[in-house]
Motif scaffolding. Structure first.
Motif, mmCIF file in Angstrom:
data_model
loop_
_atom_site.group_PDB
_atom_site.id
_atom_site.type_symbol
_atom_site.label_atom_id
_atom_site.label_comp_id
_atom_site.label_asym_id
_atom_site.label_seq_id
_atom_site.Cartn_x
_atom_site.Cartn_y
_atom_site.Cartn_z
ATOM 1 N N ASP A 1 0.807 -1.221 0.000
ATOM 2 C CA ASP A 1 0.000 0.000 0.000
ATOM 3 C C ASP A 1 0.843 1.276 0.000
ATOM 4 O O ASP A 1 0.308 2.377 -0.111
ATOM 5 C CB ASP A 1 -0.908 0.031 1.239
ATOM 6 C CG ASP A 1 -1.867 -1.133 1.308
ATOM 7 O OD1 ASP A 1 -2.384 -1.529 0.248
ATOM 8 O OD2 ASP A 1 -2.093 -1.645 2.418
ATOM 9 N N VAL B 1 -0.541 5.235 -0.498
ATOM 10 C CA VAL B 1 -0.706 6.028 0.725
ATOM 11 C C VAL B 1 0.185 7.267 0.691
ATOM 12 O O VAL B 1 -0.265 8.375 1.000
ATOM 13 C CB VAL B 1 -0.421 5.174 1.981
ATOM 14 C CG1 VAL B 1 -0.402 6.032 3.245
ATOM 15 C CG2 VAL B 1 -1.446 4.054 2.106
ATOM 16 N N ARG C 1 -1.167 9.868 -1.889
ATOM 17 C CA ARG C 1 -2.342 10.582 -1.371
ATOM 18 C C ARG C 1 -1.964 11.549 -0.261
ATOM 19 O O ARG C 1 -2.473 12.663 -0.181
ATOM 20 C CB ARG C 1 -3.391 9.588 -0.874
ATOM 21 C CG ARG C 1 -4.101 8.885 -1.987
ATOM 22 C CD ARG C 1 -5.165 7.965 -1.466
ATOM 23 N NE ARG C 1 -5.911 7.374 -2.566
ATOM 24 C CZ ARG C 1 -6.894 6.522 -2.403
ATOM 25 N NH1 ARG C 1 -7.266 6.151 -1.182
ATOM 26 N NH2 ARG C 1 -7.525 6.030 -3.446
ATOM 27 N N PRO D 1 -9.581 11.558 -1.464
ATOM 28 C CA PRO D 1 -10.467 10.923 -0.482
ATOM 29 C C PRO D 1 -9.962 11.181 0.944
ATOM 30 O O PRO D 1 -8.760 11.108 1.200
ATOM 31 C CB PRO D 1 -10.375 9.432 -0.831
ATOM 32 C CG PRO D 1 -9.911 9.388 -2.239
ATOM 33 C CD PRO D 1 -9.053 10.606 -2.436
ATOM 34 N N ASN D 2 -10.872 11.496 1.841
ATOM 35 C CA ASN D 2 -10.500 11.755 3.235
ATOM 36 C C ASN D 2 -10.474 10.497 4.085
ATOM 37 O O ASN D 2 -10.063 10.547 5.234
ATOM 38 C CB ASN D 2 -11.448 12.773 3.862
ATOM 39 C CG ASN D 2 -11.222 14.156 3.327
ATOM 40 O OD1 ASN D 2 -10.120 14.491 2.893
ATOM 41 N ND2 ASN D 2 -12.255 14.966 3.328
ATOM 42 N N GLN D 3 -10.945 9.398 3.527
ATOM 43 C CA GLN D 3 -10.935 8.141 4.268
ATOM 44 C C GLN D 3 -10.687 6.997 3.304
ATOM 45 O O GLN D 3 -11.252 6.959 2.215
ATOM 46 C CB GLN D 3 -12.267 7.923 4.994
ATOM 47 C CG GLN D 3 -12.270 6.682 5.841
ATOM 48 C CD GLN D 3 -13.522 6.591 6.708
ATOM 49 O OE1 GLN D 3 -14.291 7.532 6.805
ATOM 50 N NE2 GLN D 3 -13.712 5.460 7.324
ATOM 51 N N TYR D 4 -9.806 6.083 3.710
ATOM 52 C CA TYR D 4 -9.550 4.884 2.914
ATOM 53 C C TYR D 4 -8.859 3.834 3.769
ATOM 54 O O TYR D 4 -8.401 4.115 4.870
ATOM 55 C CB TYR D 4 -8.756 5.204 1.640
ATOM 56 C CG TYR D 4 -7.425 5.863 1.864
ATOM 57 C CD1 TYR D 4 -6.254 5.111 1.918
ATOM 58 C CD2 TYR D 4 -7.325 7.233 2.000
ATOM 59 C CE1 TYR D 4 -5.030 5.714 2.109
ATOM 60 C CE2 TYR D 4 -6.103 7.846 2.191
ATOM 61 C CZ TYR D 4 -4.953 7.074 2.244
ATOM 62 O OH TYR D 4 -3.752 7.676 2.437
ATOM 63 N N ASP D 5 -8.794 2.628 3.242
ATOM 64 C CA ASP D 5 -8.216 1.488 3.950
ATOM 65 C C ASP D 5 -6.816 1.193 3.433
ATOM 66 O O ASP D 5 -6.550 1.331 2.238
ATOM 67 C CB ASP D 5 -9.071 0.238 3.755
ATOM 68 C CG ASP D 5 -10.470 0.397 4.316
ATOM 69 O OD1 ASP D 5 -11.308 -0.435 3.948
ATOM 70 O OD2 ASP D 5 -10.728 1.316 5.098
ATOM 71 N N PHE D 6 -5.958 0.755 4.329
ATOM 72 C CA PHE D 6 -4.632 0.253 3.963
ATOM 73 C C PHE D 6 -4.085 -0.568 5.128
ATOM 74 O O PHE D 6 -4.715 -0.673 6.177
ATOM 75 C CB PHE D 6 -3.684 1.386 3.557
ATOM 76 C CG PHE D 6 -3.334 2.340 4.676
ATOM 77 C CD1 PHE D 6 -2.185 2.160 5.420
ATOM 78 C CD2 PHE D 6 -4.148 3.421 4.952
ATOM 79 C CE1 PHE D 6 -1.850 3.041 6.434
ATOM 80 C CE2 PHE D 6 -3.825 4.314 5.957
ATOM 81 C CZ PHE D 6 -2.672 4.121 6.702
ATOM 82 N N SER E 1 -8.754 1.495 8.665
ATOM 83 C CA SER E 1 -9.436 2.550 7.925
ATOM 84 C C SER E 1 -8.935 3.858 8.520
ATOM 85 O O SER E 1 -8.999 4.059 9.737
ATOM 86 C CB SER E 1 -10.946 2.421 8.101
ATOM 87 O OG SER E 1 -11.591 3.467 7.433
ATOM 88 N N SER F 1 -8.987 8.068 8.522
ATOM 89 C CA SER F 1 -9.589 9.329 8.092
ATOM 90 C C SER F 1 -8.557 10.424 8.325
ATOM 91 O O SER F 1 -7.778 10.378 9.280
ATOM 92 C CB SER F 1 -10.894 9.613 8.837
ATOM 93 O OG SER F 1 -10.677 9.655 10.218
ATOM 94 N N TYR G 1 -7.438 6.446 13.058
ATOM 95 C CA TYR G 1 -7.466 5.081 12.543
ATOM 96 C C TYR G 1 -8.501 4.229 13.267
ATOM 97 O O TYR G 1 -8.666 4.351 14.476
ATOM 98 C CB TYR G 1 -6.106 4.396 12.746
ATOM 99 C CG TYR G 1 -4.957 5.111 12.105
ATOM 100 C CD1 TYR G 1 -4.544 4.774 10.827
ATOM 101 C CD2 TYR G 1 -4.283 6.124 12.779
ATOM 102 C CE1 TYR G 1 -3.473 5.425 10.231
ATOM 103 C CE2 TYR G 1 -3.216 6.783 12.191
ATOM 104 C CZ TYR G 1 -2.817 6.426 10.925
ATOM 105 O OH TYR G 1 -1.764 7.076 10.336
#
Length: 109
Positions: A42, A46, A49, A60-65, A79, A81, A97
């Protein structure tokens, strides 16, 4: 809740739950590059971004890694934010997180 503040791609502040999930105490991660705690799978996404958001671009203000534990093997799906803030006169990232319940182990490292 886990959280950190990063600036210039380094951790400036982290709370105890964030450090603990990574296998550290807070003082051990302050000043370290954020890339050290992100899974290689990732990392490029990451970091790209992170950089673009701090430069003021809409992302995006929130995503998974995946975060990587101190052992270098255990990975945790989180997740995150993100909020862009000013810290000591420069852009910084305030990160919160939430960890998914299932931990993953990466084999072959």
């Amino acid at each position: 809740r886990m959280g950190s503040l990063s600036q210039d791609s380094k951790i400036m502040f982290a709370n105890e739950p964030y450090a603990r999930i990574l296998g550290y105490v807070v003082d051990d991660i302050i000043g370290r590059p954020i890339s050290q705690f992100i899974s290689e799978r990732d990392l490029s996404l990451v970091m790209e971004r992170h950089k673009r958001r701090l430069n003021g671009e809409s992302m995006p203000n929130q995503y998974d890694f995946h975060l990587v534990h101190r052992d270098g093997v255990t990975e945790m799906l989180v997740s995150m934010s993100f909020s862009r803030i000013m810290y000591l006169g420069a852009p910084a990232a305030l990160e919160r997180y939430a960890m998914y319940l299932n931990r993953e182990r990466q084999n072959g490292r």
